[in-house]
Structures are given as structure tokens and as C-alpha cells.
Motif scaffolding. Structure first.
Motif, PDB file in Angstrom:
ATOM      1  N   LEU A 168       0.829  -1.199   0.000  1.00 23.01           N
ATOM      2  CA  LEU A 168       0.000   0.000   0.000  1.00 23.01           C
ATOM      3  C   LEU A 168       0.861   1.247   0.000  1.00 23.01           C
ATOM      4  CD1 LEU A 168      -2.573  -1.108   2.704  1.00 23.01           C
ATOM      5  CD2 LEU A 168      -2.943  -1.038   0.238  1.00 23.01           C
ATOM      6  N   ARG A 169       0.342   2.289  -0.630  1.00 20.57           N
ATOM      7  CA  ARG A 169       1.035   3.573  -0.704  1.00 20.57           C
ATOM      8  C   ARG A 169       0.411   4.533   0.295  1.00 20.57           C
ATOM      9  NH1 ARG A 169      -0.131   8.225  -3.528  1.00 20.57           N
ATOM     10  NH2 ARG A 169      -1.844   7.172  -4.598  1.00 20.57           N
ATOM     11  N   VAL A 170       1.260   5.320   0.934  1.00 24.77           N
ATOM     12  CA  VAL A 170       0.758   6.373   1.810  1.00 24.77           C
ATOM     13  C   VAL A 170       0.131   7.427   0.914  1.00 24.77           C
ATOM     14  CG1 VAL A 170       1.385   8.203   3.421  1.00 24.77           C
ATOM     15  CG2 VAL A 170       2.478   5.976   3.611  1.00 24.77           C
ATOM     16  N   GLY A 171      -1.125   7.770   1.184  1.00 23.93           N
ATOM     17  CA  GLY A 171      -1.829   8.768   0.393  1.00 23.93           C
ATOM     18  C   GLY A 171      -1.234  10.154   0.561  1.00 23.93           C
ATOM     19  N   ALA A 172      -1.376  10.984  -0.458  1.00 25.50           N
ATOM     20  CA  ALA A 172      -0.818  12.337  -0.423  1.00 25.50           C
ATOM     21  C   ALA A 172      -1.351  13.136   0.762  1.00 25.50           C
ATOM     22  CB  ALA A 172      -1.116  13.053  -1.731  1.00 25.50           C
ATOM     23  N   THR A 173      -2.601  12.886   1.156  1.00 25.57           N
ATOM     24  CA  THR A 173      -3.176  13.629   2.283  1.00 25.57           C
ATOM     25  C   THR A 173      -2.554  13.203   3.609  1.00 25.57           C
ATOM     26  OG1 THR A 173      -4.962  12.022   2.507  1.00 25.57           O
ATOM     27  CG2 THR A 173      -5.390  13.938   1.114  1.00 25.57           C
ATOM     28  N   GLU A 174      -1.844  12.072   3.614  1.00 19.13           N
ATOM     29  CA  GLU A 174      -1.234  11.567   4.849  1.00 19.13           C
ATOM     30  C   GLU A 174       0.189  12.102   5.041  1.00 19.13           C
ATOM     31  OE1 GLU A 174      -2.816   9.613   7.088  1.00 19.13           O
ATOM     32  OE2 GLU A 174      -4.587   9.744   5.837  1.00 19.13           O
ATOM     33  N   LEU A 175       0.774  12.683   4.013  1.00 20.97           N
ATOM     34  CA  LEU A 175       2.161  13.128   4.108  1.00 20.97           C
ATOM     35  C   LEU A 175       2.243  14.365   4.993  1.00 20.97           C
ATOM     36  CD1 LEU A 175       3.323  12.536   0.453  1.00 20.97           C
ATOM     37  CD2 LEU A 175       3.594  11.056   2.437  1.00 20.97           C
ATOM     38  N   SER A 176       3.220  14.381   5.870  1.00 20.12           N
ATOM     39  CA  SER A 176       3.363  15.474   6.818  1.00 20.12           C
ATOM     40  C   SER A 176       4.834  15.845   6.939  1.00 20.12           C
ATOM     41  CB  SER A 176       2.772  15.064   8.169  1.00 20.12           C
ATOM     42  OG  SER A 176       3.305  13.830   8.591  1.00 20.12           O
ATOM     43  N   THR A 177       5.143  16.793   7.811  1.00 23.82           N
ATOM     44  CA  THR A 177       6.511  17.255   8.011  1.00 23.82           C
ATOM     45  C   THR A 177       6.981  16.785   9.374  1.00 23.82           C
ATOM     46  OG1 THR A 177       6.044  19.173   6.654  1.00 23.82           O
ATOM     47  CG2 THR A 177       7.961  19.313   8.081  1.00 23.82           C
ATOM     48  N   PRO A 178       8.158  16.178   9.498  1.00 25.00           N
ATOM     49  CA  PRO A 178       9.086  15.913   8.402  1.00 25.00           C
ATOM     50  C   PRO A 178       8.587  14.774   7.503  1.00 25.00           C
ATOM     51  CG  PRO A 178       9.900  14.892  10.400  1.00 25.00           C
ATOM     52  CD  PRO A 178       8.651  15.657  10.775  1.00 25.00           C
ATOM     53  N   ALA A 179       9.167  14.677   6.324  1.00 23.31           N
ATOM     54  CA  ALA A 179       8.815  13.589   5.411  1.00 23.31           C
ATOM     55  C   ALA A 179       9.151  12.260   6.078  1.00 23.31           C
ATOM     56  CB  ALA A 179       9.576  13.738   4.100  1.00 23.31           C
ATOM     57  N   LEU A 180       8.344  11.232   5.823  1.00 26.89           N
ATOM     58  CA  LEU A 180       8.553   9.934   6.470  1.00 26.89           C
ATOM     59  C   LEU A 180       9.947   9.382   6.198  1.00 26.89           C
ATOM     60  CD1 LEU A 180       5.083   8.319   5.818  1.00 26.89           C
ATOM     61  CD2 LEU A 180       5.980   9.119   8.002  1.00 26.89           C
ATOM     62  N   GLY A 181      10.478   9.596   5.001  1.00 28.20           N
ATOM     63  CA  GLY A 181      11.811   9.104   4.663  1.00 28.20           C
ATOM     64  C   GLY A 181      12.925   9.783   5.424  1.00 28.20           C
ATOM     65  N   GLU A 182      12.628  10.912   6.052  1.00 26.24           N
ATOM     66  CA  GLU A 182      13.625  11.648   6.828  1.00 26.24           C
ATOM     67  C   GLU A 182      13.515  11.367   8.320  1.00 26.24           C
ATOM     68  OE1 GLU A 182      12.927  15.676   5.699  1.00 26.24           O
ATOM     69  OE2 GLU A 182      13.577  15.342   3.629  1.00 26.24           O
ATOM     70  N   CYS A 183      12.537  10.592   8.724  1.00 21.09           N
ATOM     71  CA  CYS A 183      12.356  10.291  10.148  1.00 21.09           C
ATOM     72  C   CYS A 183      13.460   9.352  10.638  1.00 21.09           C
ATOM     73  CB  CYS A 183      10.991   9.656  10.394  1.00 21.09           C
ATOM     74  SG  CYS A 183       9.624  10.792  10.174  1.00 21.09           S
ATOM     75  N   GLU A 184      13.918   9.625  11.851  1.00 22.28           N
ATOM     76  CA  GLU A 184      14.958   8.782  12.434  1.00 22.28           C
ATOM     77  C   GLU A 184      14.404   7.437  12.879  1.00 22.28           C
ATOM     78  OE1 GLU A 184      17.740  10.860  15.087  1.00 22.28           O
ATOM     79  OE2 GLU A 184      16.743  12.681  14.390  1.00 22.28           O
ATOM     80  N   LEU A 185      13.127   7.378  13.203  1.00 24.79           N
ATOM     81  CA  LEU A 185      12.483   6.135  13.607  1.00 24.79           C
ATOM     82  C   LEU A 185      11.138   6.056  12.908  1.00 24.79           C
ATOM     83  CD1 LEU A 185      12.442   3.577  15.375  1.00 24.79           C
ATOM     84  CD2 LEU A 185      11.470   4.975  17.208  1.00 24.79           C
ATOM     85  N   LEU A 186      10.854   4.911  12.307  1.00 27.04           N
ATOM     86  CA  LEU A 186       9.588   4.699  11.620  1.00 27.04           C
ATOM     87  C   LEU A 186       8.955   3.446  12.190  1.00 27.04           C
ATOM     88  CD1 LEU A 186       7.841   5.901   9.396  1.00 27.04           C
ATOM     89  CD2 LEU A 186       9.047   4.484   7.753  1.00 27.04           C
TER      90      LEU A 186
END
Length: 121
Positions: free
Chosen positions: A70-88
Motif C-alpha cells: 500500500l502507498r501512503v496517500g498524499a493527504t497523509e504526508l506530513s513534516t518531516p517527510a517519512l523518509g527523513e524520520c529517524e524512527l519509523l
């Protein structure tokens, strides 16, 4: 293959691959939700993903088991970007042995990132 959920970052999109099982209908659908929080004091940035199941309109109580991508929907994207998070983390519903699961890349994507932008553990 591994039964561990994992994430892929493709340009600005985030994909989750996970095996799910539930009692319901094979026509039930799933949505991927996400939220991130910037670093606070000594705590790094955090991203949390979770799945939401939408039951099909019919009444079913069969055991279902399948892999989802599944893809994270555009409305779910927030700051910071998920790819920049130190922990996911992948939040898990009640009834599991754990409340969350630390996500790692499905491929050799550099993740997680440290505060200086380098690859983390």
C-alpha cells in the motif's frame, strides 16, 4: 521470504509491504495512514504508519491472509517527510504481543536517516 513488514521510498512516495490476516471478507480493503513528528529536545523525528480495514458490505466471517503493498496517500504526508524520520514504526492493533513494529527498508534504501542526513542503523 520474510514475514516482516517493510517500507520502500520511491521518489516522494512511501510504500508499505505487510502480511495481514483477519476474520472477514476477501473483498475487505485496507488503507495506509501515516503521521510524523519533528524532533523535540533530545528525541529524534518519529514517523508512525498504521493500517485501517474497511469491511466489505457483505457479512463474512472467514479467515483471510494475504500480502499487501500500500502507498501512503498524499493527504497523509506530513513534516518531516517519512523518509527523513529517524524512527519509523508500524502501529499494531490490540491483540498483538507488541504495540508497534520498527520498520526497515524492503530494499537497500538508506533508512533511517540520522539528523545530519547520513544513513542510520
Amino acid at each position: 521470504g520474510s514475514d516482516r513488514p517493510c517500507v520502500d521510498f520511491v521518489e516522494s512516495e512511501v510504500f508499505l509491504s505487510a502480511r495481514v490476516s483477519w476474520w472477514g471478507c476477501g473483498a475487505d480493503s485496507f488503507a495506509l495512514r501515516a503521521k510524523s513528528k519533528p524532533p523535540v529536545d533530545d528525541h529524534g523525528s518519529l514517523g508512525v504508519l498504521w493500517l485501517e480495514r474497511q469491511a466489505a458490505p457483505m457479512n463474512c466471517s472467514n479467515f483471510q491472509d494475504r500480502w499487501l503493498r500500500l502507498r501512503v496517500g498524499a493527504t497523509e504526508l506530513s513534516t518531516p517527510a517519512l523518509g527523513e524520520c529517524e524512527l519509523l514504526l508500524l502501529a499494531l492493533p490490540s491483540g498483538h504481543a507488541f504495540q508497534s513494529f520498527a520498520l526497515h527498508p524492503c530494499t537497500s534504501t538508506c533508512f533511517p536517516k540520522t539528523r545530519n542526513g547520513a544513513c542510520g542503523l
